[in-house]
Design a protein around this motif. Structure first.
Motif, mmCIF file in Angstrom:
data_model
loop_
_atom_site.group_PDB
_atom_site.id
_atom_site.type_symbol
_atom_site.label_atom_id
_atom_site.label_comp_id
_atom_site.label_asym_id
_atom_site.label_seq_id
_atom_site.Cartn_x
_atom_site.Cartn_y
_atom_site.Cartn_z
ATOM 1 N N LEU A 190 0.825 -1.206 0.000
ATOM 2 C CA LEU A 190 0.000 0.000 0.000
ATOM 3 C C LEU A 190 0.864 1.264 0.000
ATOM 4 C CD1 LEU A 190 -2.906 -0.950 2.445
ATOM 5 C CD2 LEU A 190 -2.939 -0.888 -0.068
ATOM 6 N N VAL A 191 1.930 1.248 0.767
ATOM 7 C CA VAL A 191 2.817 2.413 0.813
ATOM 8 C C VAL A 191 3.483 2.622 -0.536
ATOM 9 C CG1 VAL A 191 4.848 3.419 1.919
ATOM 10 C CG2 VAL A 191 3.218 2.095 3.274
ATOM 11 N N ILE A 192 3.957 1.544 -1.153
ATOM 12 C CA ILE A 192 4.638 1.645 -2.439
ATOM 13 C C ILE A 192 3.684 2.132 -3.523
ATOM 14 C CG2 ILE A 192 5.777 0.319 -4.255
ATOM 15 C CD1 ILE A 192 6.977 -1.436 -2.052
ATOM 16 N N VAL A 193 2.468 1.586 -3.537
ATOM 17 C CA VAL A 193 1.476 2.009 -4.534
ATOM 18 C C VAL A 193 1.121 3.476 -4.347
ATOM 19 C CG1 VAL A 193 -0.915 1.713 -5.288
ATOM 20 C CG2 VAL A 193 0.524 -0.295 -4.917
ATOM 21 N N ALA A 194 0.888 3.895 -3.100
ATOM 22 C CA ALA A 194 0.536 5.286 -2.830
ATOM 23 C C ALA A 194 1.663 6.231 -3.233
ATOM 24 C CB ALA A 194 0.195 5.457 -1.354
ATOM 25 N N MET A 195 2.908 5.837 -2.929
ATOM 26 C CA MET A 195 4.042 6.680 -3.281
ATOM 27 C C MET A 195 4.198 6.776 -4.794
ATOM 28 S SD MET A 195 6.246 8.462 -1.663
ATOM 29 C CE MET A 195 6.484 9.754 -2.856
ATOM 30 N N THR A 196 4.003 5.661 -5.489
ATOM 31 C CA THR A 196 4.108 5.654 -6.950
ATOM 32 C C THR A 196 3.066 6.576 -7.568
ATOM 33 O OG1 THR A 196 4.965 3.387 -6.945
ATOM 34 C CG2 THR A 196 4.039 4.193 -9.004
ATOM 35 N N LEU A 197 1.839 6.532 -7.050
ATOM 36 C CA LEU A 197 0.782 7.395 -7.571
ATOM 37 C C LEU A 197 1.116 8.872 -7.339
ATOM 38 C CD1 LEU A 197 -2.425 5.429 -6.486
ATOM 39 C CD2 LEU A 197 -1.568 5.766 -8.816
ATOM 40 N N LEU A 198 1.651 9.187 -6.177
ATOM 41 C CA LEU A 198 1.985 10.579 -5.886
ATOM 42 C C LEU A 198 3.120 11.081 -6.778
ATOM 43 C CD1 LEU A 198 1.762 10.686 -1.991
ATOM 44 C CD2 LEU A 198 0.337 11.936 -3.604
ATOM 45 N N VAL A 199 4.178 10.289 -6.896
ATOM 46 C CA VAL A 199 5.326 10.722 -7.697
ATOM 47 C C VAL A 199 4.949 10.830 -9.172
ATOM 48 C CG1 VAL A 199 7.671 10.148 -8.419
ATOM 49 C CG2 VAL A 199 6.979 9.771 -6.055
ATOM 50 N N ASN A 200 4.127 9.896 -9.657
ATOM 51 C CA ASN A 200 3.755 9.894 -11.066
ATOM 52 C C ASN A 200 2.561 10.787 -11.382
ATOM 53 O OD1 ASN A 200 5.790 8.129 -11.687
ATOM 54 N ND2 ASN A 200 4.494 6.314 -11.814
ATOM 55 N N SER A 201 2.004 11.452 -10.376
ATOM 56 C CA SER A 201 0.819 12.275 -10.621
ATOM 57 C C SER A 201 1.106 13.421 -11.588
ATOM 58 C CB SER A 201 0.281 12.827 -9.296
ATOM 59 O OG SER A 201 1.244 13.654 -8.657
ATOM 60 N N ARG A 202 2.375 13.813 -11.721
ATOM 61 C CA ARG A 202 2.715 14.866 -12.673
ATOM 62 C C ARG A 202 2.370 14.455 -14.102
ATOM 63 N NH1 ARG A 202 7.077 11.766 -11.838
ATOM 64 N NH2 ARG A 202 8.584 11.425 -13.539
ATOM 65 N N HIS A 203 2.309 13.149 -14.359
ATOM 66 C CA HIS A 203 1.986 12.672 -15.704
ATOM 67 C C HIS A 203 0.564 13.037 -16.103
ATOM 68 C CE1 HIS A 203 5.419 9.666 -16.513
ATOM 69 N NE2 HIS A 203 5.774 10.468 -15.526
ATOM 70 N N LEU A 204 -0.307 13.274 -15.122
ATOM 71 C CA LEU A 204 -1.663 13.710 -15.446
ATOM 72 C C LEU A 204 -1.628 15.054 -16.162
ATOM 73 C CD1 LEU A 204 -3.481 12.771 -12.106
ATOM 74 C CD2 LEU A 204 -3.625 11.551 -14.290
ATOM 75 N N LEU A 205 -0.829 15.986 -15.640
ATOM 76 C CA LEU A 205 -0.715 17.297 -16.276
ATOM 77 C C LEU A 205 0.040 17.210 -17.596
ATOM 78 C CD1 LEU A 205 0.124 19.485 -13.138
ATOM 79 C CD2 LEU A 205 -2.082 19.182 -14.264
ATOM 80 N N MET A 206 1.082 16.386 -17.633
ATOM 81 C CA MET A 206 1.832 16.234 -18.874
ATOM 82 C C MET A 206 0.958 15.644 -19.976
ATOM 83 S SD MET A 206 5.250 14.809 -16.963
ATOM 84 C CE MET A 206 5.889 13.952 -18.400
ATOM 85 N N GLY A 207 0.177 14.633 -19.616
ATOM 86 C CA GLY A 207 -0.719 14.031 -20.599
ATOM 87 C C GLY A 207 -1.778 15.002 -21.079
ATOM 88 N N ALA A 208 -2.236 15.869 -20.168
ATOM 89 C CA ALA A 208 -3.248 16.847 -20.550
ATOM 90 C C ALA A 208 -2.709 17.837 -21.582
ATOM 91 C CB ALA A 208 -3.748 17.596 -19.318
#
Length: 239
Positions: A82-100
């Protein structure tokens, strides 16, 4: 196509192979910089008992160096999923803006091609693709894919190689290799420095992470520091 919509067509003087080749050549300086980080990541993963095939699978499916370094740093036996998944989502969240920002250029493509282009997106290929579009007056998907595929292939190959040679290197901490990615982030922070006032969310994130590290076992300090920085930045920006 409406005149105000982003152009997807390549300049008429080029062919598909020309743009692929142009992207691959443009990627060379960047992929040379990828190699040491990929080797360090693979070697660190091998120290956490990950096999070379597992490293290749991780880096091939999650093409995001920051989140992969974070995942390896948080890796335990058994892993705190759960910690690893949550951290991955937070670090990769910038891809949401990049994809947009890429969406207007990819909207005219079949869904399968658009999703494929986004799958291979990383910070460098995204920036190079948009910079090329500004220079040439139109987004070249083939140029973008030439860059992306070269960077992706380099990252997967050399992280795998790092996992294979990692056991021969012994403890990476004795070489100082484990500080490579942290050093890059310090350089990035220097480039983002806009004064003490703007850096207050960084300080709040640091204090929160330090307290969690001292008081709560496990890797929760990484997640806590990230969330604290985001919340404080949001609150600080409000009138």
């Amino acid at each position: 196509m409406n005149a105000i919509e982003p152009a997807l067509s390549d300049p008429p003087a080029t062919t598909p192979n020309d743009d692929l080749r142009r992207g691959a050549i443009a990627a060379v300086p960047v992929l040379l910089g990828f190699i040491p980080f990929a080797l360090v990541l693979g070697a660190q993963a091998s120290q956490r008992s990950l096999a070379a095939g597992e490293v290749a699978l991780m880096t091939g499916l999650n093409f995001g160096g920051g989140s992969e370094f974070a995942a390896i740093e948080l890796w335990t036996s058994p892993p705190a999923i759960l910690v690893i998944v949550a951290m991955t989502l937070l670090v990769n969240s910038r891809h949401l803006l990049m994809g947009a920002t890429l969406a207007p250029y990819l909207r005219y493509l079949p869904l399968r091609q658009a999703l494929g282009a986004l799958f291979f997106m990383c910070d460098e290929s995204w920036a190079m693709g948009l910079a090329d579009a500004r220079r040439r007056g139109g987004f070249s998907l083939r140029y973008y894919m030439g860059v992306s595929l070269c960077l992706w292939g380099t990252w997967v190959c050399f992280t795998t190689l790092g996992a294979l040679v990692g056991p021969l290197l012994g403890d990476l901490h004795s070489y100082g290799f484990d500080m490579a990615f942290a050093a890059v982030f310090l350089v990035l922070l220097k480039g983002m420095w806009k004064g003490v006032q703007a850096a207050l969310p960084w300080l709040f994130s640091l204090i929160t992470a330090a307290l969690f590290y001292l008081l709560i076992p496990g890797g929760w300090y990484v997640l806590a520091g990230t969330v604290a920085g985001l919340v404080s930045a949001y609150l600080w920006a409000k009138p």
